[in-house]
Each structure stands twice: as C-alpha cells, then as structure tokens.
Write a protein that holds these residues in place. Structure first.
Motif, mmCIF file in Angstrom:
data_model
loop_
_atom_site.group_PDB
_atom_site.id
_atom_site.type_symbol
_atom_site.label_atom_id
_atom_site.label_comp_id
_atom_site.label_asym_id
_atom_site.label_seq_id
_atom_site.Cartn_x
_atom_site.Cartn_y
_atom_site.Cartn_z
ATOM 1 N N ARG A 137 0.655 -1.103 0.005
ATOM 2 C CA ARG A 137 0.087 -0.084 -0.007
ATOM 3 C C ARG A 137 0.887 1.336 0.027
ATOM 4 O O ARG A 137 1.750 1.537 0.987
ATOM 5 C CB ARG A 137 -1.033 -0.068 1.253
ATOM 6 C CG ARG A 137 -1.638 1.221 1.311
ATOM 7 C CD ARG A 137 -2.746 1.043 2.182
ATOM 8 N NE ARG A 137 -2.620 1.020 3.395
ATOM 9 C CZ ARG A 137 -3.510 0.799 4.336
ATOM 10 N NH1 ARG A 137 -4.839 0.769 4.228
ATOM 11 N NH2 ARG A 137 -3.384 0.578 5.576
ATOM 12 N N VAL A 138 0.602 1.888 -0.904
ATOM 13 C CA VAL A 138 1.315 3.417 -1.191
ATOM 14 C C VAL A 138 0.843 4.134 -0.255
ATOM 15 O O VAL A 138 -0.349 4.474 0.140
ATOM 16 C CB VAL A 138 1.301 4.061 -2.438
ATOM 17 C CG1 VAL A 138 2.058 5.336 -2.655
ATOM 18 C CG2 VAL A 138 1.893 2.903 -3.736
ATOM 19 N N ILE A 139 1.872 4.607 0.790
ATOM 20 C CA ILE A 139 1.431 5.943 1.968
ATOM 21 C C ILE A 139 1.670 7.253 1.718
ATOM 22 O O ILE A 139 1.758 7.996 2.495
ATOM 23 C CB ILE A 139 1.810 5.201 3.204
ATOM 24 C CG1 ILE A 139 3.128 5.179 3.362
ATOM 25 C CG2 ILE A 139 0.858 4.104 3.434
ATOM 26 C CD1 ILE A 139 3.638 4.403 4.816
ATOM 27 N N ILE A 260 -1.578 -1.074 -3.727
ATOM 28 C CA ILE A 260 -2.750 -0.244 -3.656
ATOM 29 C C ILE A 260 -2.199 1.139 -3.750
ATOM 30 O O ILE A 260 -1.427 1.531 -2.759
ATOM 31 C CB ILE A 260 -3.563 -0.593 -2.016
ATOM 32 C CG1 ILE A 260 -3.801 -2.155 -2.047
ATOM 33 C CG2 ILE A 260 -4.605 0.298 -1.815
ATOM 34 C CD1 ILE A 260 -4.229 -2.425 -0.857
ATOM 35 N N GLY A 261 -2.864 1.797 -4.587
ATOM 36 C CA GLY A 261 -2.267 3.209 -4.833
ATOM 37 C C GLY A 261 -2.837 3.576 -6.196
ATOM 38 O O GLY A 261 -3.241 2.781 -6.840
ATOM 39 N N ASP A 283 12.275 2.996 -0.769
ATOM 40 C CA ASP A 283 11.874 3.657 0.314
ATOM 41 C C ASP A 283 10.879 3.223 1.205
ATOM 42 O O ASP A 283 9.643 3.175 1.002
ATOM 43 C CB ASP A 283 11.416 4.982 -0.263
ATOM 44 C CG ASP A 283 11.083 6.080 0.890
ATOM 45 O OD1 ASP A 283 11.159 5.856 1.916
ATOM 46 O OD2 ASP A 283 10.708 7.196 0.321
ATOM 47 N N ARG A 284 11.191 2.639 2.210
ATOM 48 C CA ARG A 284 10.384 1.961 3.139
ATOM 49 C C ARG A 284 9.381 2.742 3.971
ATOM 50 O O ARG A 284 8.253 2.529 4.528
ATOM 51 C CB ARG A 284 10.989 1.017 4.048
ATOM 52 C CG ARG A 284 11.586 -0.235 3.462
ATOM 53 C CD ARG A 284 10.795 -1.157 2.834
ATOM 54 N NE ARG A 284 9.316 -1.486 3.624
ATOM 55 C CZ ARG A 284 9.227 -2.674 4.232
ATOM 56 N NH1 ARG A 284 10.293 -3.686 4.029
ATOM 57 N NH2 ARG A 284 8.152 -2.608 4.972
ATOM 58 N N SER A 285 9.689 4.209 3.793
ATOM 59 C CA SER A 285 8.530 5.290 4.547
ATOM 60 C C SER A 285 7.492 5.509 3.413
ATOM 61 O O SER A 285 6.539 6.025 3.831
ATOM 62 C CB SER A 285 9.239 6.187 4.839
ATOM 63 O OG SER A 285 9.734 7.078 3.685
ATOM 64 N N ALA A 286 7.597 4.892 2.046
ATOM 65 C CA ALA A 286 6.666 5.158 1.031
ATOM 66 C C ALA A 286 5.484 4.158 0.824
ATOM 67 O O ALA A 286 4.601 4.415 0.442
ATOM 68 C CB ALA A 286 7.409 5.622 -0.293
ATOM 69 N N PHE A 287 5.600 3.047 1.665
ATOM 70 C CA PHE A 287 4.906 1.892 1.410
ATOM 71 C C PHE A 287 4.523 1.205 2.882
ATOM 72 O O PHE A 287 5.510 1.258 3.654
ATOM 73 C CB PHE A 287 5.085 0.953 0.318
ATOM 74 C CG PHE A 287 6.281 0.284 0.367
ATOM 75 C CD1 PHE A 287 6.202 -1.100 1.029
ATOM 76 C CD2 PHE A 287 7.498 0.620 0.187
ATOM 77 C CE1 PHE A 287 7.207 -2.008 1.008
ATOM 78 C CE2 PHE A 287 8.672 0.060 0.323
ATOM 79 C CZ PHE A 287 8.558 -1.296 0.758
ATOM 80 N N GLU A 288 3.652 0.459 2.978
ATOM 81 C CA GLU A 288 3.604 -0.510 3.857
ATOM 82 C C GLU A 288 2.861 -1.977 3.422
ATOM 83 O O GLU A 288 2.321 -1.723 2.366
ATOM 84 C CB GLU A 288 2.572 -0.101 5.182
ATOM 85 C CG GLU A 288 1.080 0.388 4.668
ATOM 86 C CD GLU A 288 0.299 0.758 5.936
ATOM 87 O OE1 GLU A 288 0.973 1.152 7.037
ATOM 88 O OE2 GLU A 288 -0.759 1.131 5.497
ATOM 89 N N ILE A 289 3.116 -2.874 4.159
ATOM 90 C CA ILE A 289 2.577 -4.148 3.593
ATOM 91 C C ILE A 289 1.415 -4.494 4.470
ATOM 92 O O ILE A 289 1.150 -4.399 5.570
ATOM 93 C CB ILE A 289 3.624 -5.278 4.194
ATOM 94 C CG1 ILE A 289 4.931 -5.154 3.497
ATOM 95 C CG2 ILE A 289 3.068 -6.555 3.394
ATOM 96 C CD1 ILE A 289 5.137 -4.740 1.990
#
Length: 316
Positions: A137-139, A260-261, A283-289
């Motif tokens: 999921r893109v955050i 998801i994005g 960039d692990r700050s840009a998405f979550e699992i």
C-alpha cells in the motif's frame, strides 16, 4: 473502494500451454503454466537450457534489460524476454503463484495482446489457496523523471492507473487512459490492446536484432503515410494508450505483490516503469505491507498492516 480485495492467494487449477514465436527473436517457443504452492510467486524455468533447474523469479530485482521489452535474468546469458504481456495478465486476473516452463529465451507474442493468456488461464481455472495475500500500500507520493517523461505512485484507496502518451504521429497523438483496475476492467478495457510500431523503424530494428517476429498478425503497424495499415483497423479508438497501460501493469507486477495506490505516467515505457517501481520499493517510508481480514461474518474486507519479514519477495 475501487479495488478487488481478496483475502487469500491464488494459483492455477491445472496445467495449460501455449505456443508461438517471439516478437523480437522470431523463434518458435512453447510455454507451460502450472499450479504452484502459496508464497512461491511467479517463477520461470528455461527447460531448454543446460541448467534447466535454474529458476528466474518474476521480480524487479531480476530485471536485466528494458530495451523495447522487459527482460528477466542476464541478457547475455540465461534470461526470459518480453514478459510484460504475460505478467500484465497475472496482475489483471489476480494470480499470485505459478510455475512457468519455457523452451526458449522469449515469451511468445501470440496476437500482440494479453488476450491469449487470459483465455488460457481462464481455461485452466484459478483456485484459492489457504495462505493470506499481502499487498503493497502506497502511503506517500514517489516520483521519478527522465527528460520530459515522468512516473509516480500516489496514495489511493484502490489500484488505479492513469497513463498518458503523446506521439508526434497523427495516428496516435495524445491519449489518456485512467481507471481503477480489477479483473473485469482488465479483461474489458486492457487485455485486447495490441503492441504497436512504425514501419519506418522496421529496418533499423531488424539490423539491431529486434522485431524479427513482428507482423500484422501480432502488431498494430503505422505506415509511412502515418496511418494504421492493418486491414482490420484498431480494436479500440485509443488502443495505443491501452497497450501502454497493459505494459505498465506487466512491469509493475514485478513488485512481487499487488499495490494499492495510483500509478501515473507521462510518455513512459519499460525503463521508466521499472525505475519508478525501484524508487518506491527502495523507500520503506513510502509503503506498508497489508493483508485483508474479515473481523465479522458478512462484513467487507478490511486492510491491516502486518510486520513483513526481513526478506520479502520484492526486496531489491
């Protein structure tokens, strides 16, 4: 929500095969698709190679080239080329796990679209496994630029594509496809869109060893008079941008999980798609699992964040 949330992973129900020629190599090839266990992902095996046991995983980390097609593996050694139409179908139909045996270096082009793969996989059937499916999921926004071209991922409640192309050719011009993507949308709007090219480029491509299998049977061709020369014409008025969307789906399927994005691009291609995906996943700050869960019977699926293991399929 604009996304088909499936709680569990899938695979094929039975084995199915296709035969054809590679659009660039011009070589005959047969490809076999078989069911696979949960968490295996999409894995290629070159059964014609001396080391037939060597596997090539369908992941962005395995991309070895993006000139005119997406190549997995070593372009100078063991590889599988032109995987994008096949992988777009994997993405579009929601297939998580599959074992693929191929007896040549390039996936067959068939009719130049994803429709033959759709037909084959629906003939084989798709079954649900017991393992949970995970999504990326893109955050936060992630963008990459290359000259006048750009691509970006944006947070969105569904899986959405917004693809814009802009060609000097009057036969193409400026076209935009935008829509949330699920299996039915993919089959209706995207799967039948064929690859395309210009007659003026043919001799140059042949000299470089490309397009050796290209023909009016598997490509939309624009002639020197800037008109489509295929007798049957176009399948969609905007078939060109729909095919570019198909290519983007195939390239982004190499994330190893659905996202998801919203993916947006302007004058993109395989190289830019891959670069955007690498930028997101680095960039692990840009998405979550996340996984889906149904807390109560009858309730719609909800997304919950999960702790991903140190090694994940989409790791770079």
């Amino acid at each position: 929500m604009g996304i088909e949330l499936h709680e569990y992973q899938t695979t094929l129900s039975t084995r199915v095969s296709l035969s054809g020629i590679g659009v660039h190599s011009g070589k005959a090839v047969t490809i076999h698709f078989s069911p696979a266990d949960a968490d295996m992902g999409i894995v290629f095996s070159r059964i014609d190679a001396a080391d037939a046991s060597h596997e090539i995983r369908a992941l962005v980390s395995e991309i070895g080239g993006t000139d005119l097609s997406t190549i997995l593996g070593d372009p100078a050694g063991l590889h599988v080329a032109t995987v994008e139409h096949l992988m777009a179908t994997v993405f579009g139909l929601g297939i998580d796990n599959m074992s693929i045996e191929i007896d040549g270096p390039e996936v067959p082009v068939l009719d130049g679209s994803a429709q033959p793969f759709v037909d084959a996989f629906e003939q084989a059937g798709i079954r649900t496994l017991e393992a949970k499916r995970r999504y990326i999921r893109v955050i936060k926004p992630v963008r990459i630029e290359s000259g006048a071209s750009w691509a970006e991922f944006l947070p969105h409640s569904g899986t959405r594509f917004e693809v814009e192309i802009d060609f000097e050719s009057a036969a193409i011009g400026r076209q935009i496809y935008a829509g949330n993507m699920g299996a039915e949308t993919f089959k209706r709007d995207i799967a039948r869109a064929r690859t395309f090219g210009f007659m003026k480029d043919v001799e140059r491509l042949w000299a470089a060893g490309y397009a050796l299998g290209s023909s009016l049977e598997n490509s939309v061709v624009i002639g020197d008079d800037d008109r489509v020369i295929n007798m049957e014409g176009l399948r969609f008025a905007d078939e060109f941008v729909r095919h570019k969307t198909l290519d983007a789906m195939g390239d982004l399927a190499l994330a190893g999980a659905r996202f998801i994005g919203c993916f947006r691009s302007y004058r993109g291609g395989h190289r830019l798609n891959a670069a955007a995906l690498r930028r997101l996943l680095s960039d692990r700050s840009a998405f979550e699992i996340v996984e889906t869960t149904r807390r109560e019977r009858g309730r719609s699926a909800e997304l919950i964040a999960v702790n991903a293991p140190v090694f994940v399929p989409w790791a770079l």
